[in-house]
Design a protein around this motif. Structure first.
Motif, mmCIF file in Angstrom:
data_model
loop_
_atom_site.group_PDB
_atom_site.id
_atom_site.type_symbol
_atom_site.label_atom_id
_atom_site.label_comp_id
_atom_site.label_asym_id
_atom_site.label_seq_id
_atom_site.Cartn_x
_atom_site.Cartn_y
_atom_site.Cartn_z
ATOM 1 N N UNK A 24 -86.688 -8.613 16.505
ATOM 2 C CA UNK A 24 -85.611 -8.242 17.423
ATOM 3 C C UNK A 24 -85.612 -9.140 18.654
ATOM 4 N N UNK A 25 -86.787 -9.532 19.130
ATOM 5 C CA UNK A 25 -86.866 -10.489 20.238
ATOM 6 C C UNK A 25 -86.265 -11.825 19.812
ATOM 7 N N UNK A 34 -81.846 -15.724 19.993
ATOM 8 C CA UNK A 34 -80.758 -16.406 19.277
ATOM 9 C C UNK A 34 -79.435 -16.182 20.010
ATOM 10 N N UNK A 35 -79.189 -14.944 20.416
ATOM 11 C CA UNK A 35 -77.959 -14.625 21.146
ATOM 12 C C UNK A 35 -77.931 -15.366 22.481
ATOM 13 N N UNK A 36 -79.071 -15.422 23.150
ATOM 14 C CA UNK A 36 -79.159 -16.157 24.412
ATOM 15 C C UNK A 36 -78.807 -17.630 24.211
ATOM 16 N N UNK A 37 -79.312 -18.222 23.132
ATOM 17 C CA UNK A 37 -79.046 -19.635 22.860
ATOM 18 C C UNK A 37 -77.598 -19.865 22.417
ATOM 19 N N UNK A 38 -76.988 -18.890 21.767
ATOM 20 C CA UNK A 38 -75.558 -19.013 21.451
ATOM 21 C C UNK A 38 -74.766 -19.101 22.757
ATOM 22 N N UNK A 77 -68.809 -27.206 29.200
ATOM 23 C CA UNK A 77 -68.999 -28.190 30.272
ATOM 24 C C UNK A 77 -69.059 -29.626 29.743
ATOM 25 N N UNK A 78 -68.894 -29.777 28.432
ATOM 26 C CA UNK A 78 -68.949 -31.091 27.780
ATOM 27 C C UNK A 78 -70.310 -31.770 27.994
ATOM 28 N N UNK A 79 -71.375 -30.951 27.916
ATOM 29 C CA UNK A 79 -72.743 -31.445 28.006
ATOM 30 C C UNK A 79 -73.372 -31.418 26.618
ATOM 31 N N UNK A 80 -74.499 -32.088 26.480
ATOM 32 C CA UNK A 80 -75.219 -32.061 25.210
ATOM 33 C C UNK A 80 -75.824 -30.680 25.008
ATOM 34 N N UNK A 81 -75.610 -30.122 23.819
ATOM 35 C CA UNK A 81 -76.120 -28.787 23.512
ATOM 36 C C UNK A 81 -77.206 -28.833 22.448
ATOM 37 N N UNK A 82 -77.744 -30.012 22.183
ATOM 38 C CA UNK A 82 -78.693 -30.188 21.087
ATOM 39 C C UNK A 82 -79.903 -29.278 21.208
ATOM 40 N N UNK A 83 -80.515 -29.225 22.375
ATOM 41 C CA UNK A 83 -81.726 -28.409 22.554
ATOM 42 C C UNK A 83 -81.408 -26.930 22.339
ATOM 43 N N UNK A 84 -80.300 -26.480 22.871
ATOM 44 C CA UNK A 84 -79.906 -25.080 22.708
ATOM 45 C C UNK A 84 -79.618 -24.759 21.246
ATOM 46 N N UNK A 85 -78.989 -25.679 20.539
ATOM 47 C CA UNK A 85 -78.695 -25.464 19.124
ATOM 48 C C UNK A 85 -79.991 -25.372 18.328
ATOM 49 N N UNK A 86 -80.912 -26.296 18.576
ATOM 50 C CA UNK A 86 -82.185 -26.304 17.845
ATOM 51 C C UNK A 86 -82.977 -25.027 18.134
ATOM 52 N N UNK A 110 -83.924 -22.184 15.386
ATOM 53 C CA UNK A 110 -85.320 -21.805 15.169
ATOM 54 C C UNK A 110 -85.544 -20.323 15.469
ATOM 55 N N UNK A 111 -84.867 -19.799 16.470
ATOM 56 C CA UNK A 111 -84.962 -18.371 16.768
ATOM 57 C C UNK A 111 -84.374 -17.541 15.635
ATOM 58 N N UNK A 112 -83.288 -18.022 15.057
ATOM 59 C CA UNK A 112 -82.685 -17.333 13.918
ATOM 60 C C UNK A 112 -83.627 -17.337 12.719
ATOM 61 N N UNK A 113 -84.265 -18.472 12.455
ATOM 62 C CA UNK A 113 -85.241 -18.552 11.365
ATOM 63 C C UNK A 113 -86.397 -17.591 11.636
ATOM 64 N N UNK A 114 -86.847 -17.530 12.875
ATOM 65 C CA UNK A 114 -87.910 -16.603 13.245
ATOM 66 C C UNK A 114 -87.492 -15.158 12.992
ATOM 67 N N UNK A 115 -86.264 -14.822 13.328
ATOM 68 C CA UNK A 115 -85.769 -13.463 13.098
ATOM 69 C C UNK A 115 -85.771 -13.133 11.609
#
Length: 121
Positions: free
Chosen positions: A76-77, A82-86, A95-104, A108-113
């Motif tokens: 559940x954490x 995962x929701x936080x990173x979405x 903001x037209x910034x790179x979102x690569x770290x947030x996506x990764x 990974x949080x989704x895989x953990x779940x």
């Protein structure tokens, strides 16, 4: 699968604790100067709250599974992170910034779940 979950959760916990502590302990202006431009869109209490959420999520990835007390809280954490990173991806894309770290981190949080629900249930 339990070993994979521990490795993944350990790495995620380190990443989220580091990010969360940075947001909680540094002033908003220092975060902006460090290159976290998205902080301009949020008030100081909001940035601190995001940091606190990341720290609590990181603790939630490790503590319930380690103690055996309510281990269902571990996946559940991961869902919460995962929701936080979405949300982070949405902010960065807007903001037209790179979102690569947030996506990764989100993936990974989704895989953990998923792994957590398989192992715990």
């Amino acid at each position: 699968m339990l070993i994979a979950l521990w490795i993944l959760n350990g790495l995620l916990a380190l990443a989220f604790v580091a990010a969360g502590i940075g947001k909680v302990t540094r002033p908003r202006e220092a975060l902006i100067a460090q290159g976290m431009g998205y902080v301009e869109d949020f008030s100081t209490p909001s940035v601190k709250a995001i940091g606190a959420i990341e720290i609590v999520g990181a603790v939630g990835l490790i503590l319930p599974l380690a103690t055996g007390i309510a281990p269902i809280l571990t996946p559940l954490a991961a869902v919460g992170l995962t929701i936080t990173m979405i949300g982070a991806v949405v902010v960065h894309v807007r903001r037209k910034e790179k979102a690569t770290v947030s996506i990764v981190l989100g993936l990974l949080s989704l895989v953990s779940a998923v792994l957590g629900f398989i192992v715990v249930v």
